[in-house]
Write a protein that holds these residues in place. Structure first.
Motif, PDB file in Angstrom:
ATOM      1  N   ASP A 112      -7.357   0.909  13.765  1.00 41.30           N
ATOM      2  CA  ASP A 112      -7.675   2.248  13.885  1.00 41.30           C
ATOM      3  C   ASP A 112      -8.534   2.424  15.239  1.00 41.30           C
ATOM      4  N   TRP A 146     -13.366   3.402   3.267  1.00 40.80           N
ATOM      5  CA  TRP A 146     -12.632   2.118   2.610  1.00 40.80           C
ATOM      6  C   TRP A 146     -13.267   1.028   3.245  1.00 40.80           C
ATOM      7  N   ALA A 177     -12.059   8.828   5.893  1.00 46.16           N
ATOM      8  CA  ALA A 177     -11.484   7.594   4.826  1.00 46.16           C
ATOM      9  C   ALA A 177     -11.823   6.190   5.006  1.00 46.16           C
ATOM     10  N   SER A 178     -11.240   5.928   6.209  1.00 50.42           N
ATOM     11  CA  SER A 178     -11.077   4.453   6.947  1.00 50.42           C
ATOM     12  C   SER A 178     -12.684   3.847   6.759  1.00 50.42           C
ATOM     13  N   GLN A 208      -1.620   0.963   8.329  1.00 53.25           N
ATOM     14  CA  GLN A 208      -1.934   1.454   7.187  1.00 53.25           C
ATOM     15  C   GLN A 208      -0.715   1.053   6.113  1.00 53.25           C
ATOM     16  N   GLN A 221      -6.612   4.351  -0.275  1.00 52.75           N
ATOM     17  CA  GLN A 221      -5.211   3.820   0.583  1.00 52.75           C
ATOM     18  C   GLN A 221      -4.206   4.640   0.521  1.00 52.75           C
ATOM     19  N   TRP A 242      -1.540  10.265   5.103  1.00 50.85           N
ATOM     20  CA  TRP A 242      -1.817  10.802   6.591  1.00 50.85           C
ATOM     21  C   TRP A 242      -1.152  10.260   7.797  1.00 50.85           C
ATOM     22  N   LYS A 296      -4.116   8.065  -0.135  1.00 48.36           N
ATOM     23  CA  LYS A 296      -4.436   9.104   0.696  1.00 48.36           C
ATOM     24  C   LYS A 296      -4.013   8.831   2.116  1.00 48.36           C
ATOM     25  N   GLN A 297      -4.549   7.656   2.714  1.00 49.70           N
ATOM     26  CA  GLN A 297      -4.588   7.031   3.965  1.00 49.70           C
ATOM     27  C   GLN A 297      -2.938   7.087   4.444  1.00 49.70           C
ATOM     28  N   TYR A 309      -8.920  11.392   7.690  1.00 48.26           N
ATOM     29  CA  TYR A 309      -8.386   9.868   7.812  1.00 48.26           C
ATOM     30  C   TYR A 309      -9.879   8.935   8.401  1.00 48.26           C
ATOM     31  N   ARG A 310     -10.126   9.345   9.385  1.00 48.67           N
ATOM     32  CA  ARG A 310     -11.108   8.455  10.024  1.00 48.67           C
ATOM     33  C   ARG A 310     -12.364   8.357   9.139  1.00 48.67           C
TER      34      ARG A 310
END
Length: 155
Positions: free
Chosen positions: A31, A130, A126-127, A43, A103, A109, A105-106, A123-124
Motif C-alpha cells: 500500500d 484493517w 479501510a486499510s 489485496q 477485505q 476497490w 470491500k478492498q 480504500y486507504r
C-alpha cells in the motif's frame, strides 16, 4: 494419538499466526508503494493467503486442540484451556466480523483501481482500519499461545 493432535494444533498455530503477521507486513509495504498494480495484487493475495493458511490453520488449531485435550485427559474447562479457547474465539470473531468484510470491500476497490490507476480515499481508510484490527487480533492469539505453553494456574 496425543502427539499427533498436538502436532496438528501447533502446525495450525504456525500457519495462522505466521500468515496474519506476514500478510500485514507485506500489505502495508504494498500500500505504501502507491503502485496500483502492486496494491491490487497484494489485496488479492490477502484473500488467497487467508483461505490457504489462516482458515486451515484455525481449523487445525481447533481439531488438534480438541484431540490433544481428549487424548491428554484434560477437560475443556481446565482454566488454561478455557482461556486459550476464549482467545481463539476473540481472534476468530475479529477476523470474521471485522477483517473479512473490510477485505471484501478492498478487493472490489483494488480490482477497479488496478485498471483506473486511482486509489479511492475509502480504500486507504479501510486499510488503516484493517491494519489496526488485524494487529489487535494477534494479541489474543499470542495470549492463547502463551497459556498453552505455560499452562499457568489461573484460578
Amino acid at each position: 494419538m496425543y502427539a499427533f493432535f498436538k502436532t496438528l494444533h501447533i502446525l495450525g498455530l504456525v500457519l495462522m499466526l505466521g500468515n496474519v503477521t506476514v500478510t500485514a507486513l507485506w500489505k502495508v509495504f504494498a500500500d505504501r508503494s502507491c503502485k496500483t498494480q502492486i496494491m491490487s495484487f497484494s489485496q488479492w493475495l490477502v484473500t488467497v493467503t487467508d483461505f490457504s493458511f489462516t482458515l486451515p490453520g484455525g481449523f487445525l488449531m481447533v481439531i488438534g486442540g480438541l484431540g490433544a485435550a481428549y487424548f491428554g485427559g484434560w477437560s475443556l474447562t481446565t482454566p488454561w484451556l478455557l482461556v486459550g479457547q476464549i482467545m481463539m474465539g476473540i481472534a476468530g470473531g475479529v477476523w470474521l466480523g471485522i477483517l473479512v468484510p473490510i477485505q471484501i470491500k478492498q478487493a472490489a476497490w483494488a480490482r477497479d483501481f488496478a485498471i483506473t490507476g486511482e486509489v479511492p480515499a475509502a480504500y486507504r481508510k479501510a486499510s488503516a482500519t484493517w491494519l489496526v484490527w488485524g494487529l489487535l487480533s494477534t494479541v489474543p492469539l499470542g495470549i492463547g499461545m502463551w497459556v498453552m505453553v505455560a499452562k499457568p494456574q489461573l484460578w
